[in-house]
Design a protein around this motif. Structure first.
Motif, PDB file in Angstrom:
ATOM      1  N   HIS A   1      -1.594   5.947   8.429  1.00 55.26           N
ATOM      2  CA  HIS A   1      -2.923   5.728   9.016  1.00 55.26           C
ATOM      3  C   HIS A   1      -3.407   4.323   8.699  1.00 55.26           C
ATOM      4  O   HIS A   1      -3.922   3.618   9.582  1.00 55.26           O
ATOM      5  CB  HIS A   1      -3.922   6.748   8.467  1.00 55.26           C
ATOM      6  CG  HIS A   1      -5.328   6.532   8.938  1.00 55.26           C
ATOM      7  ND1 HIS A   1      -5.755   6.885  10.199  1.00 55.26           N
ATOM      8  CD2 HIS A   1      -6.402   5.964   8.328  1.00 55.26           C
ATOM      9  CE1 HIS A   1      -7.035   6.557  10.345  1.00 55.26           C
ATOM     10  NE2 HIS A   1      -7.449   5.996   9.215  1.00 55.26           N
ATOM     11  N   PHE A   2      -3.228   3.904   7.445  1.00 55.21           N
ATOM     12  CA  PHE A   2      -3.631   2.558   7.032  1.00 55.21           C
ATOM     13  C   PHE A   2      -2.872   1.505   7.830  1.00 55.21           C
ATOM     14  O   PHE A   2      -3.453   0.535   8.333  1.00 55.21           O
ATOM     15  CB  PHE A   2      -3.357   2.402   5.533  1.00 55.21           C
ATOM     16  CG  PHE A   2      -3.713   1.051   4.976  1.00 55.21           C
ATOM     17  CD1 PHE A   2      -5.017   0.582   4.990  1.00 55.21           C
ATOM     18  CD2 PHE A   2      -2.731   0.247   4.400  1.00 55.21           C
ATOM     19  CE1 PHE A   2      -5.347  -0.656   4.458  1.00 55.21           C
ATOM     20  CE2 PHE A   2      -3.044  -0.991   3.869  1.00 55.21           C
ATOM     21  CZ  PHE A   2      -4.352  -1.447   3.903  1.00 55.21           C
ATOM     22  N   GLU A   3      -1.569   1.697   7.964  1.00 57.07           N
ATOM     23  CA  GLU A   3      -0.747   0.764   8.741  1.00 57.07           C
ATOM     24  C   GLU A   3      -1.230   0.669  10.189  1.00 57.07           C
ATOM     25  O   GLU A   3      -1.346  -0.422  10.748  1.00 57.07           O
ATOM     26  CB  GLU A   3       0.707   1.222   8.713  1.00 57.07           C
ATOM     27  CG  GLU A   3       1.635   0.387   9.590  1.00 57.07           C
ATOM     28  CD  GLU A   3       2.969   1.082   9.807  1.00 57.07           C
ATOM     29  OE1 GLU A   3       3.967   0.629   9.219  1.00 57.07           O
ATOM     30  OE2 GLU A   3       3.000   2.080  10.563  1.00 57.07           O
ATOM     31  N   ARG A   4      -1.514   1.817  10.772  1.00 63.20           N
ATOM     32  CA  ARG A   4      -1.933   1.826  12.173  1.00 63.20           C
ATOM     33  C   ARG A   4      -3.247   1.079  12.368  1.00 63.20           C
ATOM     34  O   ARG A   4      -3.427   0.348  13.348  1.00 63.20           O
ATOM     35  CB  ARG A   4      -2.062   3.268  12.672  1.00 63.20           C
ATOM     36  CG  ARG A   4      -2.322   3.398  14.164  1.00 63.20           C
ATOM     37  CD  ARG A   4      -2.037   4.819  14.661  1.00 63.20           C
ATOM     38  NE  ARG A   4      -2.800   5.827  13.940  1.00 63.20           N
ATOM     39  CZ  ARG A   4      -2.276   6.680  13.051  1.00 63.20           C
ATOM     40  NH1 ARG A   4      -0.986   6.627  12.763  1.00 63.20           N
ATOM     41  NH2 ARG A   4      -3.035   7.566  12.443  1.00 63.20           N
ATOM     42  N   ARG A   5      -4.177   1.237  11.416  1.00 62.72           N
ATOM     43  CA  ARG A   5      -5.455   0.525  11.527  1.00 62.72           C
ATOM     44  C   ARG A   5      -5.252  -0.986  11.362  1.00 62.72           C
ATOM     45  O   ARG A   5      -5.910  -1.781  12.055  1.00 62.72           O
ATOM     46  CB  ARG A   5      -6.444   1.055  10.492  1.00 62.72           C
ATOM     47  CG  ARG A   5      -6.964   2.455  10.811  1.00 62.72           C
ATOM     48  CD  ARG A   5      -7.718   2.473  12.133  1.00 62.72           C
ATOM     49  NE  ARG A   5      -8.284   3.778  12.425  1.00 62.72           N
ATOM     50  CZ  ARG A   5      -7.949   4.529  13.458  1.00 62.72           C
ATOM     51  NH1 ARG A   5      -7.013   4.092  14.298  1.00 62.72           N
ATOM     52  NH2 ARG A   5      -8.518   5.683  13.673  1.00 62.72           N
TER      53      ARG A   5
ATOM     54  N   ALA B   1       0.814  -1.213   0.000  1.00 65.71           N
ATOM     55  CA  ALA B   1       0.000   0.000   0.000  1.00 65.71           C
ATOM     56  C   ALA B   1       0.848   1.263   0.000  1.00 65.71           C
ATOM     57  O   ALA B   1       0.393   2.329  -0.431  1.00 65.71           O
ATOM     58  CB  ALA B   1      -0.932   0.000   1.213  1.00 65.71           C
ATOM     59  N   SER B   2       2.087   1.155   0.464  1.00 66.58           N
ATOM     60  CA  SER B   2       2.951   2.339   0.549  1.00 66.58           C
ATOM     61  C   SER B   2       3.222   2.949  -0.816  1.00 66.58           C
ATOM     62  O   SER B   2       3.550   4.133  -0.920  1.00 66.58           O
ATOM     63  CB  SER B   2       4.275   1.980   1.229  1.00 66.58           C
ATOM     64  OG  SER B   2       5.067   1.138   0.410  1.00 66.58           O
ATOM     65  N   TYR B   3       3.091   2.143  -1.892  1.00 66.14           N
ATOM     66  CA  TYR B   3       3.334   2.656  -3.234  1.00 66.14           C
ATOM     67  C   TYR B   3       2.132   3.413  -3.785  1.00 66.14           C
ATOM     68  O   TYR B   3       2.238   4.064  -4.826  1.00 66.14           O
ATOM     69  CB  TYR B   3       3.679   1.500  -4.177  1.00 66.14           C
ATOM     70  CG  TYR B   3       5.005   0.858  -3.885  1.00 66.14           C
ATOM     71  CD1 TYR B   3       6.201   1.545  -4.081  1.00 66.14           C
ATOM     72  CD2 TYR B   3       5.081  -0.443  -3.407  1.00 66.14           C
ATOM     73  CE1 TYR B   3       7.427   0.964  -3.808  1.00 66.14           C
ATOM     74  CE2 TYR B   3       6.310  -1.042  -3.133  1.00 66.14           C
ATOM     75  CZ  TYR B   3       7.474  -0.336  -3.336  1.00 66.14           C
ATOM     76  OH  TYR B   3       8.685  -0.921  -3.064  1.00 66.14           O
ATOM     77  N   GLU B   4       1.009   3.316  -3.133  1.00 66.91           N
ATOM     78  CA  GLU B   4      -0.219   3.894  -3.666  1.00 66.91           C
ATOM     79  C   GLU B   4      -0.787   5.016  -2.802  1.00 66.91           C
ATOM     80  O   GLU B   4      -1.808   5.598  -3.140  1.00 66.91           O
ATOM     81  CB  GLU B   4      -1.276   2.792  -3.801  1.00 66.91           C
ATOM     82  CG  GLU B   4      -0.838   1.628  -4.683  1.00 66.91           C
ATOM     83  CD  GLU B   4      -1.812   0.469  -4.639  1.00 66.91           C
ATOM     84  OE1 GLU B   4      -2.880   0.612  -4.021  1.00 66.91           O
ATOM     85  OE2 GLU B   4      -1.497  -0.586  -5.223  1.00 66.91           O
TER      86      GLU B   4
ATOM     87  N   LEU C   1       2.331   9.512   2.577  1.00 66.61           N
ATOM     88  CA  LEU C   1       2.848   9.048   3.855  1.00 66.61           C
ATOM     89  C   LEU C   1       1.777   9.130   4.943  1.00 66.61           C
ATOM     90  O   LEU C   1       1.640   8.208   5.755  1.00 66.61           O
ATOM     91  CB  LEU C   1       4.071   9.875   4.264  1.00 66.61           C
ATOM     92  CG  LEU C   1       4.701   9.525   5.608  1.00 66.61           C
ATOM     93  CD1 LEU C   1       5.179   8.071   5.621  1.00 66.61           C
ATOM     94  CD2 LEU C   1       5.869  10.467   5.912  1.00 66.61           C
ATOM     95  N   LYS C   2       0.992  10.180   4.935  1.00 66.06           N
ATOM     96  CA  LYS C   2      -0.061  10.328   5.945  1.00 66.06           C
ATOM     97  C   LYS C   2      -1.109   9.230   5.802  1.00 66.06           C
ATOM     98  O   LYS C   2      -1.517   8.601   6.791  1.00 66.06           O
ATOM     99  CB  LYS C   2      -0.719  11.702   5.827  1.00 66.06           C
ATOM    100  CG  LYS C   2      -1.777  11.968   6.896  1.00 66.06           C
ATOM    101  CD  LYS C   2      -2.325  13.382   6.791  1.00 66.06           C
ATOM    102  CE  LYS C   2      -3.362  13.645   7.884  1.00 66.06           C
ATOM    103  NZ  LYS C   2      -3.895  15.038   7.799  1.00 66.06           N
ATOM    104  N   GLU C   3      -1.545   8.970   4.567  1.00 67.69           N
ATOM    105  CA  GLU C   3      -2.532   7.911   4.338  1.00 67.69           C
ATOM    106  C   GLU C   3      -1.950   6.546   4.681  1.00 67.69           C
ATOM    107  O   GLU C   3      -2.618   5.709   5.292  1.00 67.69           O
ATOM    108  CB  GLU C   3      -2.976   7.910   2.868  1.00 67.69           C
ATOM    109  CG  GLU C   3      -3.785   9.112   2.446  1.00 67.69           C
ATOM    110  CD  GLU C   3      -3.996   9.168   0.945  1.00 67.69           C
ATOM    111  OE1 GLU C   3      -5.020   9.735   0.521  1.00 67.69           O
ATOM    112  OE2 GLU C   3      -3.143   8.646   0.203  1.00 67.69           O
TER     113      GLU C   3
END
Length: 304
Positions: free
Chosen positions: A271-275, A260-263, A266-268
């Motif tokens: 947040h995605f990682e944390r969820r 997901a980091s490629y799409e 950094l903020k998104e």
């Protein structure tokens, strides 16, 4: 893959709250029983392929060996179709937690089969969406490790880049020589290579068509580690077995987060990682892993 995508969509839509425990348990259930029980999965030794050798070197690792020796494992449509079939078999096997793709010591894959492509026309390529199904390796929900010996050129380099981790033998050579044939990479070479090594190095590789050593590609960030030729596959299977011994739903979530980091910004992405991190607290494996750490013992993951 559906479960991961559904979870990812839910996280984006409900950005103020973490996924429910029920959602993450559904993911682990789908992971453990993606194709039903292990009894429903055919014995890998009984599968028949013309361009591949397929086996399980350990109880939890699937191994696919490209097997067109006379053509230096050049990628043809039949080979890529059989590769997709082999991957689906291992996806359906709940005992397999990781997959290794390799070739011979002389060639991982020396490129796409030029004889097959030479007579194609623009209209045929467009009408058949030529090469579209070649990238299904990148859609695998289970980790795929490439063990690259010898040539990984053109489509062979692209196939390696579709995998999650590339390990190389010390004599491996990488390159995208399509420019020398009057064309450009067509299976992600300009895109994945740029993400891996940066714009300047990627431009050099695709515009010159030169070959690059395993050592240089390790320094550039394309290759994770270089091994002696004769021990490469054995070492990569060990890595795959270690990954496969961990919690399968957590491994899938971790892979999803990295991709997901490629799409995302950094903020998104954070947040995605944390969820996703929060969601692991709905898993029995997370509780087992932390409890085992506190009790100073090995964790016993159940993929739940």
């Amino acid at each position: 893959m559906f479960a991961l995508n559904a979870l990812r969509t839910a996280i984006r839509v409900q950005s103020a709250s973490s996924p429910s425990a029920a959602a993450i348990r559904a993911l682990s259930t789908a992971t453990a029983a993606s194709a039903g029980s292990s009894a429903a999965v055919p014995d890998v030794s009984k599968l028949s392929f013309n361009t591949l050798l397929v086996s399980k070197p350990t109880a939890n690792v699937g191994l696919v060996t490209l097997n067109r020796p006379k053509a230096l494992n050049a990628l043809c449509d039949d080979l890529m179709s059989e590769l997709n079939t082999a991957l689906e078999h291992f996806h359906a096997d709940p005992t397999v937690g990781a997959i290794v793709i390799t070739g011979s010591e002389r060639a991982f894959a020396a490129g796409a089969d030029i004889k097959e492509m030479q007579p194609l026309t623009y209209s045929k390529c467009v009408n058949t969406n030529f090469l579209a199904h070649w990238t299904r390796v990148a859609e695998s929900r289970k980790p795929i490790l490439a063990a690259v010996n010898g040539f990984a050129l053109g489509g062979g380099c692209e196939l390696a880049m579709m995998c999650d981790i590339i390990y190389a033998g010390e004599k491996a050579q990488f390159g995208q020589p399509e420019i020398l044939l009057g064309t450009i990479p067509g299976a992600g070479g300009t895109q994945r290579l740029t993400q891996a090594v940066g714009k300047s190095k990627a431009m050099e590789i695709v515009l010159t068509g030169d070959k690059y050593s395993a050592q240089e590609m390790e320094r550039a960030g394309l290759v994770a580690r270089v091994y002696p030729v004769e021990t490469l596959v054995e070492e990569v299977v060990k890595k795959a077995s270690k990954i496969a011994s961990l919690s399968k739903p957590v491994v899938q979530l971790c892979k999803e987060a990295v991709n997901a980091s490629y799409e995302m910004t950094l903020k998104e992405g954070t947040h995605f990682e944390r969820r996703l991190f929060h969601s692991t607290f709905g898993l029995k494996d997370r509780a087992e892993g932390m409890t085992a750490f506190v009790e100073k013992r090995a964790a016993k993951f159940t993929d739940e």
